[in-house]
Motif scaffolding. Structure first.
Motif, short mmCIF file in Angstrom:
data_model
loop_
_atom_site.label_atom_id
_atom_site.label_comp_id
_atom_site.label_asym_id
_atom_site.label_seq_id
_atom_site.Cartn_x
_atom_site.Cartn_y
_atom_site.Cartn_z
N GLN A 68 -13.17 8.26 0.49
CA GLN A 68 -13.22 6.91 -0.06
C GLN A 68 -13.67 6.94 -1.51
O GLN A 68 -14.60 7.67 -1.87
CB GLN A 68 -14.18 6.04 0.76
CG GLN A 68 -14.15 4.59 0.36
CD GLN A 68 -14.98 3.74 1.31
OE1 GLN A 68 -15.69 4.23 2.17
NE2 GLN A 68 -14.88 2.45 1.12
N GLY A 69 -12.99 6.19 -2.35
CA GLY A 69 -13.35 6.10 -3.76
C GLY A 69 -12.88 7.28 -4.59
O GLY A 69 -13.32 7.44 -5.73
N PHE B 225 -6.74 10.02 0.45
CA PHE B 225 -6.84 9.26 1.70
C PHE B 225 -8.04 9.72 2.54
O PHE B 225 -8.51 9.01 3.40
CB PHE B 225 -5.55 9.40 2.53
CG PHE B 225 -4.35 8.88 1.81
CD1 PHE B 225 -4.15 7.50 1.66
CD2 PHE B 225 -3.41 9.74 1.27
CE1 PHE B 225 -3.03 7.01 1.00
CE2 PHE B 225 -2.29 9.25 0.61
CZ PHE B 225 -2.11 7.89 0.46
N MET C 137 0.85 -1.19 0.00
CA MET C 137 0.00 0.00 0.00
C MET C 137 0.89 1.24 0.00
O MET C 137 1.92 1.29 0.64
CB MET C 137 -0.91 -0.01 1.22
CG MET C 137 -1.74 1.23 1.35
SD MET C 137 -3.28 0.87 2.17
CE MET C 137 -4.23 2.22 1.62
N PRO D 168 -8.35 3.13 -7.78
CA PRO D 168 -8.57 3.40 -6.35
C PRO D 168 -7.23 3.43 -5.61
O PRO D 168 -6.31 2.67 -5.91
CB PRO D 168 -9.40 2.21 -5.86
CG PRO D 168 -9.85 1.49 -7.09
CD PRO D 168 -8.92 1.85 -8.20
N ILE D 169 -7.10 4.33 -4.64
CA ILE D 169 -5.86 4.45 -3.89
C ILE D 169 -5.52 3.14 -3.17
O ILE D 169 -4.35 2.81 -3.00
CB ILE D 169 -5.90 5.64 -2.91
CG1 ILE D 169 -4.51 5.93 -2.31
CG2 ILE D 169 -6.92 5.42 -1.80
CD1 ILE D 169 -3.46 6.30 -3.32
N GLU D 170 -6.54 2.39 -2.82
CA GLU D 170 -6.32 1.12 -2.10
C GLU D 170 -5.57 0.10 -2.94
O GLU D 170 -4.88 -0.77 -2.40
CB GLU D 170 -7.66 0.51 -1.62
CG GLU D 170 -8.43 1.36 -0.64
CD GLU D 170 -9.23 2.49 -1.29
OE1 GLU D 170 -9.64 3.42 -0.55
OE2 GLU D 170 -9.44 2.47 -2.52
N THR D 171 -5.70 0.20 -4.28
CA THR D 171 -5.03 -0.76 -5.15
C THR D 171 -3.94 -0.12 -6.01
O THR D 171 -3.29 -0.81 -6.79
CB THR D 171 -6.05 -1.46 -6.08
OG1 THR D 171 -6.69 -0.47 -6.88
CG2 THR D 171 -7.07 -2.25 -5.26
N SER E 66 2.12 5.04 0.83
CA SER E 66 2.07 5.85 2.05
C SER E 66 1.69 7.28 1.71
O SER E 66 1.89 7.75 0.59
CB SER E 66 3.41 5.81 2.77
OG SER E 66 4.32 6.68 2.15
N ARG E 67 1.19 7.98 2.71
CA ARG E 67 0.75 9.36 2.54
C ARG E 67 1.90 10.31 2.24
O ARG E 67 1.69 11.39 1.70
CB ARG E 67 0.03 9.84 3.81
CG ARG E 67 -1.25 9.10 4.07
CD ARG E 67 -1.82 9.52 5.43
NE ARG E 67 -2.91 8.67 5.81
CZ ARG E 67 -4.19 9.00 5.72
NH1 ARG E 67 -4.52 10.19 5.31
NH2 ARG E 67 -5.11 8.15 6.09
N THR F 79 -0.47 1.35 -7.28
CA THR F 79 0.90 0.90 -7.06
C THR F 79 1.87 2.05 -7.32
O THR F 79 1.48 3.09 -7.89
CB THR F 79 1.26 -0.26 -8.01
OG1 THR F 79 1.24 0.26 -9.36
CG2 THR F 79 0.29 -1.42 -7.87
#
Length: 180
Positions: free
Chosen positions: A29-30, A26, A1, A53-56, A3-4, A58
């Motif tokens: 969401q979405g 961050f 994941m 999405p930020i969650e996936t 980092s900020r 790279t």
């Protein structure tokens, strides 16, 4: 994941661009991937891929997004500027320094024009017997504040307050009294 605080760099000719992940991705969401890209001598732009999405996302996604930003010579001074065809910018091919110089010059010109008009209005009202100008900010409950100029004859604080209340201002103290 990701980092900020993660940073990325890319070279465009002899210009090194730096980027960081925008905090909003961050916070909401979405939101999708978004980078804030910075030129070495100032100025930044935003590039985004809302479909990632930020969650996936790279590091490779971030690097590819950063590398999509192009730099061209400023159309005034030839310093590096963002290419508006490759990113979101209102600089129209100008570097930050040239854009800000142009913006400040336009602001100064408009300020002088407004000052001259106010001076003419003051003279006109003074000739009619008015003694003061009240420069006030009206703060309605709706929150849409606006500026107000009133010319008055020897106004008291109570008269000014009364006028501001008539305009539905919740703050009746935000004014300046100027003698003509």
């Amino acid at each position: 994941m990701l980092s900020r605080t993660q940073k990325f760099t890319a070279i465009q000719g002899d210009v090194e661009l730096t980027a960081e992940i925008s905090p909003c991705v961050f916070m909401y969401q979405g939101y999708g991937l978004q980078l804030t890209v910075t030129l070495p001598k100032g100025g930044n732009t935003i590039v985004a891929r809302k479909d990632i999405p930020i969650e996936t996302a790279t590091e490779q996604d971030c690097q590819a997004l950063l590398e999509s930003v192009r730099v061209l010579p400023c159309n005034v001074c030839q310093k590096p500027a963002f290419d508006p065809s490759s990113c979101s910018t209102n600089r129209d091919g100008k570097c930050e320094s040239c854009f800000m110089a142009e913006l400040n010059a336009a602001f100064e010109k408009e300020t002088k024009k407004e000052d001259a008009k106010l001076k003419r209005d003051d003279a006109k009202f003074k000739a009619r017997g008015y003694t003061h100008r009240v420069h006030a900010w009206i703060h309605p409950a709706s929150g849409s504040d606006y500026e107000l100029m009133m010319w008055m004859i020897n106004p008291t604080q109570e008269e000014i307050t009364s006028e501001l209340k008539k305009k539905k201002s919740v703050d009746t103290t935000d004014y300046k009294l100027i003698e003509l």
